[in-house]
Design an enzyme around this catalytic site. Sequence first.
Site, PDB file in Angstrom:
ATOM      1  N   GLN A   1       0.894   0.705  -4.760  1.00  0.00           N
ATOM      2  CA  GLN A   1       2.019   0.277  -5.594  1.00  0.00           C
ATOM      3  C   GLN A   1       1.606  -0.098  -7.013  1.00  0.00           C
ATOM      4  O   GLN A   1       2.462  -0.329  -7.853  1.00  0.00           O
ATOM      5  CB  GLN A   1       2.710  -0.925  -4.944  1.00  0.00           C
ATOM      6  CG  GLN A   1       3.363  -0.641  -3.603  1.00  0.00           C
ATOM      7  CD  GLN A   1       4.586   0.246  -3.701  1.00  0.00           C
ATOM      8  OE1 GLN A   1       5.153   0.440  -4.773  1.00  0.00           O
ATOM      9  NE2 GLN A   1       5.001   0.790  -2.580  1.00  0.00           N
TER      10      GLN A   1
ATOM     11  N   CYS B   1       7.430   2.333   6.049  1.00  0.00           N
ATOM     12  CA  CYS B   1       6.570   2.669   7.174  1.00  0.00           C
ATOM     13  C   CYS B   1       6.968   1.931   8.444  1.00  0.00           C
ATOM     14  O   CYS B   1       6.589   2.334   9.544  1.00  0.00           O
ATOM     15  CB  CYS B   1       5.111   2.369   6.830  1.00  0.00           C
ATOM     16  SG  CYS B   1       4.512   3.327   5.432  1.00  0.00           S
TER      17      CYS B   1
END
Length: 398
Positions: A199, A346
Amino acid sequence: MTVTTATDTPESYPQDASQRPIYLDCNATTPMDPRVAAEVAEWMVSEFGNAGSRTHAYGQAAKERVARARREVASVVDARPEDVSFTSGATESNNLAILGLAEYGESVGKRHLICSQIEHKAVLEPFGHLQTRGFEVTTIAPSAGGWVDANAVAEALRPDTLLVSVMAVNNETGVTQPIEAIASELSESEAFFHVDAAQGFGKLIDPLLHKRIDLISVSGHKIYGPKGIGALVMRRRAYKRPPIKPLMFGGGQERGLRPGTLPVGLIAGLGLASDLALREHSDRHEHCKNLQHAALRAFMPLGAVLNGDLERTVSHTLNISMPGVDAEAAIVALKEIAALSNGSACTSQSYEPSHVLTAAGLPASQISGALRFSWSYMTREVEWSQIASRLTALTQTG
């Protein structure tokens, strides 16, 4: 310099994007920059050679493009091109960084590992696997603001510590972690320092330049590149690369660390995406910050609670809870106008409470109401007031 935006290039989103909900789930995956998509297509359709074929021009062209991509990725973190190994994404890079050090750790009697409690499952689960092999794991709890204290990491260090792993930016809250401070605390330690930068790569520039960071995991589809490609940056320390062993076997590609034919098109896309991220960083940040300010102006008067220290939150993310609003109900109510999530993609099939917000000690009601909004420099102007009105309606009917 002009930054590409969704308004300038409507083709950057799927066809008829104007008729679809605004996409606010960029922490799950970003749209591909049209310039990157064109690069990928060129190296898949026109220049389709195998980078391992040395006997003809097709292979040579592919080899040269891979070498350039290696330089482009390395430049973002001021590493050497030879320090970059391409993988299928940050999950594989994390596994290679963590599991790949196990044999070395066992050989030298270093079986202690440190990570934060808010790491992605792609870090926590490899750590858990090493526990079954006799390694000991110390996990560091975050503050209520969602970040770990560098001093707490330092206090957990032991002579037998093999690896410290702390992410650059939390994927759920957008809170940056003090990786520079942690790197400095490790100056006198031999422990390897791994940063999951899925990220943060290309979005946080200065923190990832710290030379004490040994291993950096990169994901292509988080920086407006293609899915299925990533990299592991392995900085040398005293001219020695981290002693990582391969997890797969069957070829000599990537200096023996990762066998298999290189996906040249995907690598070219990651390379260009990295180059663009570095060159356009300031303008992208400014655009995202403006969107964040607009979101705060819409949500805060409604009593929204921020999940994470705003001063440490990246400009393209907000994680909020609305009093009396359940996140699942809110996502359903907003699905016609905005695509968002309540946590990591996820684990989106699981309705278990966020391990990130739980670790921060937030109340159960606040956790169950958490909504993650994430956008990009390609995001068109957002009707935050419309989103806020839908959320307000839920508080009145709830």
